[in-house]
Enzyme design. Structure first.
Site, short mmCIF file in Angstrom:
data_model
loop_
_atom_site.label_atom_id
_atom_site.label_comp_id
_atom_site.label_asym_id
_atom_site.label_seq_id
_atom_site.Cartn_x
_atom_site.Cartn_y
_atom_site.Cartn_z
N ASN A 55 0.83 -1.21 0.00
CA ASN A 55 0.00 0.00 0.00
C ASN A 55 0.86 1.26 0.00
O ASN A 55 0.55 2.24 -0.68
CB ASN A 55 -0.92 0.01 1.22
N ARG A 386 -10.50 -4.88 -14.56
CA ARG A 386 -9.39 -5.75 -14.15
C ARG A 386 -9.87 -7.20 -14.24
O ARG A 386 -10.59 -7.67 -13.35
CB ARG A 386 -8.94 -5.46 -12.71
N ARG A 416 -4.97 1.20 -13.65
CA ARG A 416 -3.61 1.35 -13.14
C ARG A 416 -2.99 0.01 -12.74
O ARG A 416 -3.58 -0.77 -11.99
CB ARG A 416 -3.58 2.31 -11.96
N HIS A 446 -15.15 2.40 -15.51
CA HIS A 446 -15.03 1.64 -14.26
C HIS A 446 -16.31 0.87 -13.95
O HIS A 446 -16.34 0.05 -13.03
CB HIS A 446 -14.70 2.61 -13.12
N TYR A 479 -12.28 -10.07 -2.07
CA TYR A 479 -12.94 -8.77 -1.97
C TYR A 479 -14.44 -8.98 -1.73
O TYR A 479 -15.05 -9.86 -2.33
CB TYR A 479 -12.79 -7.96 -3.27
N ARG A 575 -13.98 2.23 3.95
CA ARG A 575 -12.80 1.40 4.20
C ARG A 575 -11.52 2.21 4.31
O ARG A 575 -10.71 2.02 5.21
CB ARG A 575 -12.63 0.38 3.07
N HIS A 603 -15.02 -3.97 -0.35
CA HIS A 603 -15.00 -3.36 -1.68
C HIS A 603 -16.39 -2.96 -2.16
O HIS A 603 -16.54 -2.29 -3.19
CB HIS A 603 -14.36 -4.35 -2.68
#
Length: 707
Positions: A55, A386, A416, A446, A479, A575, A603
């Site tokens: 992170n 993703r 990313r 997204h 997730y 979160r 998530h």
């Protein structure tokens, strides 16, 4: 409304908004607390410690790099190769990072590694190895490592080499003269990236009982002298530089986004330096030399008491054969109604809601696989953000295209750190005959949507999947997310409209059910918040519960402050970063913010507005951040079925508000306080209770969605 709500103000109690960077670091403190948790299995504690490192890497690569880049832009807006200018608040941020990192290494060296050693898992330094282990390591160095090493003695003909982002390197100081009689005193050496960073030593070599490992960095440092014949090594220190990893493409000039990105990806590893990590034994003058080479300010020099690549200790976990040191395996549940059913007939009868990872993601994969194989299906459309390197779902889309179906895939190339993987999928899809587009220039796609068009007895029928998370089987196991399979004509027609918008670039028609960013999502969120405030001002109960990854959009926060002042009771489950200040008198005293950090990564995005008719519950791919609301294609969709709405509330919100095991509550000063059971109060962990209630296979996966 009887009276107007005044705009949110400071009310003399400090800044209205918390610092975003410090809020992001607070999240890492909560993750670090998991590594400190003595109730967790030891290797899971090590995993959380490595997650903090990962992170922080991204924090420097992306967030801090973007702040620094603002001071490096030339007159045309391009990042220039010059040192960054002063950025206010950066020194404080670096100090907070330093405190976290110091705690990390203290925890590793003084707690986790000794406890692992007591269980028979040893990470050995060279001076801790047995004679047999030392001999094996020496042979390993000669056979596997030494042939790949290329030390570079610095001089005008051997300039400082290009150092790859986050790679392991060594700086070596030498005495004496080189083979040509010159006194060059510094050498740089890269660690081979093809070699494992953690090496498991054979069990029969002696040493402490159990399983022993050593680090590649230790192996190299123990034998570094042999690389510099005739010279004395004064010091050898490992170092790592973190670089800006944001990709920049001139979207006005580029003609083919995929080709432009492929070119840009080659230079990502060599962005400007934002952080330098060295070992604590690195001499100060060598650290200064490295800072100068990478044009990094001293505030972002971190001397660490251990491996500079701590995240690579995850290799110990992957090589582990001790099940008692990790979480017990978790088997996702599979709703009985899905087993041996025709997926399209089932969805025509009722919507299906899936709650991952407590329920399996396989039904979503099977939905696409069945669509690809069904002769009645004529078209499939899907967004991909993703998908991962290996994906049965993507293979099904390729198979559908090869079978002659109309397949349209919106692949987000700017996801990313997944850009290269997505480019590869895009190329394979195009080779198979699929229509591939890359979303909208300047806006990341997204939204998580799939649409299937199938011939039935009454003509062409639409079937859709809408979700809060990625179409990725690996992350779906870790997730928390919701997904909805539906044949609702009104919802699916609007999904079709969004796909038409993405491919044709025409403005979408008025959507009655879906909230679409960047057009209506922000307005609808504000409208729903303001509606709760209006209700509260009439004396009726206003209520908002929202769950997301991050809350940083100041206009949404201002609306929440106003709603709080109107008397709306607001619970936010955030979160990560949250810049809203809860509990401030006359500003946000009716707002509570909590964060859940447990085994699974939270998530899910859920928006609940008590008085928003006809639907109170929306699921979404979007956080309440400026980038999601204005710079991305995002979708929020209502849960129209009353029973499923109740499920979302009872599974996705209420357990998290009751949690007193994995929950942290945000104070108005920006610090978080862990919630714990009080007195005789029972312990409640939302994740554990949901896993117990929803987990466990109810049937074999091969029977899922019968023909």
């Amino acid at each position: 409304m009887d009276k107007k709500v005044k705009p949110a103000t400071e009310e003399g109690s400090g800044p209205v908004f918390l610092n975003r960077e410090l809020s992001m670091l607070e999240f890492n403190r909560r993750v670090l607390a998991q590594a400190e948790n003595l109730n967790l299995p030891l290797l899971e504690r090590l995993r959380f410690l490595c997650i903090v490192s990962s992170n922080l890497d991204e924090f420097f690569e992306v967030r801090l790099a973007s702040l620094l880049a603002q001071g490096r832009l030339d007159d045309e807006g391009v990042v220039a190769a010059r040192p960054p200018v002063f950025v206010p608040g950066l020194e404080h941020t670096s100090e907070e990072c330093r405190r976290i990192i110091e705690r990390q290494y203290a925890l590793l060296n003084n707690d986790i590694l000794p406890r692992l050693a007591a269980t028979g898992v040893h990470l050995l330094r060279q001076d801790e190895c047995s004679e047999g282990q030392c001999a094996w390591i020496r042979q390993y160095f000669e056979n596997e490592v030494r042939p790949l090493l290329t030390p570079i003695g610095l001089d005008p003909a051997h300039p400082f080499p290009r150092v790859v982002n986050k790679s392991l390197n060594f700086i070596v100081e030498l005495t004496g003269k080189d083979a040509f009689g010159r006194g060059s005193g510094i050498a740089i050496m890269k660690a081979p990236r093809v070699l494992p960073r953690v090496i498991r030593l054979p069990d029969e070599l002696g040493g402490p009982p159990g399983t022993s490992y050593c680090l590649l960095s230790s192996v190299i440092q123990a034998h570094i002298d042999s690389l510099f014949t005739g010279r004395e090594v004064i010091s050898c220190s490992q170092f790592r530089v973190t670089r800006n990893s944001d990709l920049w493409v001139d979207e006005e000039e580029v003609k083919n986004l995929r080709q432009a990105l492929q070119t840009e990806l080659r230079s990502r590893q060599y962005g400007f330096g934002v952080r330098l990590e060295v070992a604590t034994d690195c001499p100060p003058h060598l650290a200064d030399f490295l800072l100068d080479q990478f044009s990094i300010d001293r505030d972002r020099l971190f001397a660490v008491n251990g491996p500079v690549t701590m995240v690579r200790l995850l290799e110990i976990i992957s090589k582990n054969d001790r099940p008692e040191l990790v979480f017990p395996p978790f088997v996702p549940g599979l709703p009985a109604k899905l087993i041996n059913q025709n997926v399209f007939e089932l969805i025509e009868q009722q919507d299906v809601l899936l709650h991952h990872p407590f329920q399996s993601f396989l039904p979503v994969i099977e939905f696409i696989r069945k669509a690809a194989a069904d002769p009645q299906v004529v078209a499939i459309k899907q967004t991909i953000y993703r998908a991962g390197m290996n994906s049965d779902l993507m293979e099904s889309l390729i198979a559908a295209a090869l079978a002659g179906k109309e397949v349209t895939v919106v692949v987000e190339l700017m996801a990313r750190f997944d850009e290269e993987v997505n480019i590869n999928w895009a190329e394979r899809l195009e080779d198979a005959g699929a229509q591939v587009i890359y979303g909208v220039v300047g806006l990341k796609t997204h939204a998580k949507m799939a649409l299937v068009l199938r011939h039935g007895p009454n003509g062409l029928r639409r079937f859709a999947h809408l979700g809060t998370g990625n179409y990725n089987l690996s992350t779906s196991r870790a997730y928390t997310d919701f997904g909805l399979l539906t044949a609702d004509p009104e919802l699916t027609s609007e999904v079709a409209e969004v796909f038409n918008h993405l491919t044709s670039l025409t403005r979408p028609k008025q959507l009655r059910h879906l909230w679409l960013a960047p057009f209506s999502l922000h307005k609808e969120i504000l409208r729903a918040i303001e509606n709760e405030a209006a209700v509260a001002l009439t004396g009726k109960p206003g209520r908002i519960i929202a769950k997301m990854n991050a809350l940083t959009d100041e206009t949404v926060i201002a609306a929440l402050y106003a709603a709080s002042q109107a008397g709306v009771k607001i619970d936010l489950i955030v979160r990560g970063a949250c810049v809203l200040r809860p509990g401030v008198p006359r500003l946000s005293e009716n707002i509570r913010v909590r964060s859940i950090v447990g085994r699974f990564l939270e998530h899910t995005r859920i928006y609940y507005f008590r008085n928003h008719k006809p639907y109170e519950v929306y699921l979404s791919s979007a956080d309440w951040m400026n980038r999601n609301l204005f710079r991305r294609i995002e979708v929020a969709f209502p849960v129209r079925d009353a029973a499923l709405r109740k499920r979302v509330i009872n599974e996705g919100l209420l357990p998290y508000l009751k949690d007193n095991v994995d929950a942290w509550e945000l104070n108005s000063d920006g610090r978080y306080q862990r919630r714990k059971p009080r007195g005789k109060q029972a312990a409640h962990s939302a994740q554990q209770e949901l896993a117990a209630a929803l987990g466990g296979a109810t049937g074999a996966a091969p029977g899922l969605f019968g023909s």
